[in-house]
Design an enzyme around this catalytic site. Structure first.
Site, PDB file in Angstrom:
ATOM      1  N   ARG A 248      -7.174  -3.587   4.835  1.00 49.11           N
ATOM      2  CA  ARG A 248      -6.185  -4.460   5.475  1.00 49.11           C
ATOM      3  C   ARG A 248      -6.589  -5.903   5.236  1.00 49.11           C
ATOM      4  NH1 ARG A 248      -3.264  -0.747   5.550  1.00 49.11           N
ATOM      5  NH2 ARG A 248      -2.171   0.245   7.297  1.00 49.11           N
ATOM      6  N   GLU A 277       1.700 -10.755   4.493  1.00 46.61           N
ATOM      7  CA  GLU A 277       2.370  -9.918   3.476  1.00 46.61           C
ATOM      8  C   GLU A 277       3.881 -10.013   3.681  1.00 46.61           C
ATOM      9  OE1 GLU A 277       0.710  -5.978   3.690  1.00 46.61           O
ATOM     10  OE2 GLU A 277      -1.270  -6.667   3.094  1.00 46.61           O
ATOM     11  N   HIS A 296       0.447  -4.466  -1.652  1.00 47.73           N
ATOM     12  CA  HIS A 296       0.145  -3.381  -0.707  1.00 47.73           C
ATOM     13  C   HIS A 296       0.813  -2.086  -1.202  1.00 47.73           C
ATOM     14  CE1 HIS A 296      -0.926  -2.462   3.766  1.00 47.73           C
ATOM     15  NE2 HIS A 296      -1.085  -1.389   2.990  1.00 47.73           N
TER      16      HIS A 296
END
Ligand SMILES: NC(=O)c1ccc[n+]([C@@H]2O[C@H](COP(=O)([O-])OP(=O)(O)OC[C@H]3O[C@@H](n4cnc5c(N)ncnc54)[C@H](O)[C@@H]3O)[C@@H](O)[C@H]2O)c1
Length: 351
Positions: A248, A277, A296
């Site tokens: 993360r 993000e 991601h």
């Protein structure tokens, strides 16, 4: 005739033209269960503002959830809901305490992510070590003969440092074995005997950072790991070392990493995850040549889609048949009288 067991999938599995963007997520198993176990499924309404409303989930026994938030308001009055099966292992979009309170079990799919995310970490590590991006640029910009200035760094014989030695970290360990790397791990909760049995030396994070040629972040994001890699800890890394993050974004203090990369105090980084993000288009990290980025989604493959789908569907079918599903995040919800009653009821209904 017992009531059907109703399963709702969040609508973000669908693309704008109505396809399942992930490809095969194992829905045929739910279709078979429609015949065998009285399970019916459909897609929930689109979640307004990214949050499932109470009305969206009314009448459902189980949800398979990708992105939308499941909040206290979602589950407070959900009198039938027994299960939120997360498609993946992160559950920061689910208010677990509220689910426990409401007698709703939350499950995750570690078997689905283990191999694809570990392979992703290895992909990023090898892309850095072999300077894949640099070499691609050499060819495209007519600099074929500059290749001698772009030698790579073989992982073999070098030191891997795993920050987090859980489900994914241990799989990275296994995948890296044939590369002949010295393996270190920093994880305050890891079993030292299990690590020793795999030839992995458990060390303090500071020691790992000072020794690793490739530091790979695979730990959970918790209040304790937020900015675990801050300016002080990043300063411990060798100027020749690389950082990979597949866990993360907020585990790494991104402004500090940007500085360290810009000043070449480490050799490079590969990041599947970022603090924001998507990142702001002006984020200085985006203009650095020694960082490799993914949205991601480096682990998004057919294997991940099917593995996560099968895991979530297995949890649904277990509960529909009165069995306790694997991989609960809040097993204490199983003690909730409403959930216990539902499990007993399902057992009778299936017989
Ligand atoms: N990039 C992706 O698409 C993707 C996909 C799946 C998972 N993930 C991330 O990967 C993480 C790890 O997944 P997992 O399945 O291995 O989870 P896991 O729970 O099995 O492993 C997490 C590990 O982190 C360790 N940890 C906790 N605090 C720590 C600390 N202070 N220092 C070092 N280690 C610490 C835990 O002890 C545990 O071993 C998830 O939490 C998720 O955020 C990312």
């Amino acid at each position: 005739m017992p009531e059907p067991f109703r399963v709702g999938l969040t609508r973000d599995f669908l693309t704008d033209d109505g396809r399942i963007g992930w490809g095969d997520i194992g829905l045929s198993r739910l279709d078979e269960a429609a015949l065998d176990d009285g399970v019916v499924w459909d897609f929930l309404p689109a979640a307004e503002d990214g949050e499932l409303a109470a009305a969206d989930v009314a009448g459902y026994d189980a949800l398979i959830v990708l992105g939308p938030r499941v909040t206290a308001a979602t589950v407070a009055d959900a009198d039938r809901l027994s299960l939120v099966a997360r498609f993946g292992v992160g559950y920061d979009n689910v208010d677990v305490a509220a689910c426990t309170e409401a007698g709703v079990l939350v499950t995750i799919t570690p078997d689905g992510v283990r191999r694809p995310v570990a392979v992703s970490a290895l992909t990023l590590l090898l892309a850095l070590s072999h300077r894949v991006l640099d070499k691609d640029r050499l060819v495209r910009t007519g600099r074929w003969n500059d290749k001698l200035d772009h030698m790579g760094v073989s992982p073999s014989g070098r030191t891997l440092g795993l920050i987090g030695w859980g489900n994914i970290g241990r799989e990275v360990s296994r995948l890296c074995e044939p590369l002949g790397m010295t393996q270190l791990a920093a994880d305050p909760y890891a079993d030292p005997q299990a690590a020793a049995a795999r030839g992995v030396e458990l060390v303090e994070l500071e020691d790992l950072l000072a020794r690793a040629d490739f530091a790979v972040v695979t730990c959970a994001l918790t209040p304790q790991t937020h900015h675990l890699l801050d300016a002080g800890r990043l300063a411990l890394m060798k100027p020749t070392a690389f950082l990979v993050n597949v866990a993360r974004g907020p585990i790494v203090e991104q402004s500090a990493l940007t500085e360290v990369l810009a000043e070449r105090r480490i050799a490079g980084a590969a990041l599947d995850v970022l603090e924001a993000e998507p990142p702001h288009p002006d984020d200085p990290l985006l203009s650095l040549p020694n960082v490799l980025l993914a949205p991601h989604a480096i682990a998004w493959t057919d294997e991940l889609a099917l593995g996560n789908g099968e895991g979530a569907i297995a949890a649904v079918l277990d509960l529909a048949s009165g069995r306790e599903p694997a991989h609960p995040v809040n097993p204490q919800a199983l003690d909730h009288p409403r959930l216990r009653a539902r499990i007993r009821h399902s057992r009778k209904a299936v017989r």
